[in-house]
Design an enzyme around this catalytic site. Structure first.
Site, PDB file in Angstrom:
ATOM      1  N   GLY A  91     -18.008  12.388   1.144  1.00 12.37           N
ATOM      2  CA  GLY A  91     -19.051  12.066   0.162  1.00 12.37           C
ATOM      3  C   GLY A  91     -18.077  11.795  -1.074  1.00 12.37           C
TER       4      GLY A  91
ATOM      5  N   HIS B  97       0.928  -1.284   0.099  1.00 17.13           N
ATOM      6  CA  HIS B  97      -0.206  -0.048  -0.115  1.00 17.13           C
ATOM      7  C   HIS B  97       1.007   1.061   0.013  1.00 17.13           C
ATOM      8  CE1 HIS B  97      -1.754   3.296   2.581  1.00 17.13           C
ATOM      9  NE2 HIS B  97      -2.542   3.237   1.887  1.00 17.13           N
TER      10      HIS B  97
END
Length: 299
Positions: free
Chosen positions: A258, A106
């Site tokens: 969002g 990662h």
């Protein structure tokens, strides 16, 4: 030099291109790109390689989001950000190989700036990279950490030990009392001594990831494995899911602002399994992993 978000964005877009090219060169398969827009402002490019020759799934995501007000997750520990507009941009990637002898990796580099009229901007860089092996090889861990140390050295003798320690502390599953893997580097809130210095360090981390990871992939990708190793890999991938959904601040920030859910959850492994009260056999290579991932000085 004043903080220059445009300059950072150009670097990040180029970094995404370069890393995708390097992973494709190793794997043979191509990335599929998905461009997206965020209604509240901004967007990104998600790229995914699936069922390749080496990688079961590799996701390399660029995002650049902006808005008029900060989400609760960001202002909770930084009240000075309340009432400021913000821009957040970064490249985040996770690679899940087929072969259990190849570790999962990662990496992430990011830049954040919050502004309001009549006040100095608040900005910082963050990022790092970490390695999650299923079977431990000392030479791989030493190479990974030496590469991390060497890229840090031009920025100061204390940089690698500090960010290694932070990485060990961050990628820790409290509910399991386990490290997620063997760590690497993790930094956040970096804004001193100045923009140029911090930006240069972020670039070094972004470019250093493939130097650290790809030699390990090349060394392990042709090792023979069977059902036992594959089952253990799928079981250990469960820890990855647990960390990302329970502890990871980046996942939380993305979901609360969002962000694009598909891109945020792109880090998830494509296949995982849980097994109640699983205990590896004493003396087995699987049992050895618990010792291997304990925090230690690899260099």
């Amino acid at each position: 030099m004043k903080p220059d978000a445009h300059l950072v964005k150009q670097f990040l877009l180029n970094l995404q291109d370069t890393i995708c090219q390097q992973l494709t060169a190793v794997d043979g398969a191509e990335f599929v790109e998905d461009s997206w827009q965020r209604e509240a402002g901004g967007g990104g490019r998600s790229r995914v390689l699936r069922n390749g020759g080496v990688f079961e799934q590799a996701g390399v995501n660029f995002s650049h989001v902006h808005g008029d007000a900060m989400p609760a997750s960001a202002t909770a520990h930084r009240p000075e950000l309340a009432g400021r507009s913000f821009e957040a941009m970064g490249v985040s990637l996770v690679v899940h190989p087929h072969n259990p002898y190849v570790p999962t990796s990662h990496a992430n580099v990011r830049f954040f700036i919050a502004e309001k009229p009549g006040a100095e901007p608040v900005w910082w860089f963050g990022g790092g990279f970490d390695l999650t092996p299923f079977y431990g090889f000392e030479e791989d861990a030493i190479h990974w950490h030496r590469t991390a140390r060497d890229l840090c050295l031009p920025f100061g003798e204390d940089v690698y030990p500090r960010y290694k320690k932070w990485c060990d502390e961050y990628f820790y599953l409290k509910h399991r009392n386990e490290q997620r893997g063997i760590g690497g580097l993790f930094f956040d809130d970096l804004n001193t001594p100045d923009f140029d210095h911090c930006f240069a360090f972020m670039q070094a981390v972004g470019k250093g990831y493939t130097n650290a990871y790809l030699p390990i992939v090349e060394r392990r990708k042709t090792m023979a494995y069977g059902e036992r190793e594959r089952n253990f890999q799928l079981y250990r991938r469960g820890r990855y899911v647990e960390f990302n959904l329970v502890w990871d601040r980046g996942t939380l920030f993305g979901l609360q602002t969002g962000g694009r859910t598909e891109s945020i959850l792109m880090s998830m492994p494509p296949l995982v399994r849980w097994e109640y009260d699983y205990q590896p056999k004493d003396g087995s290579p699987e049992a050895a992993l618990n010792e291997f991932i304990k925090v230690r000085d690899w260099v």
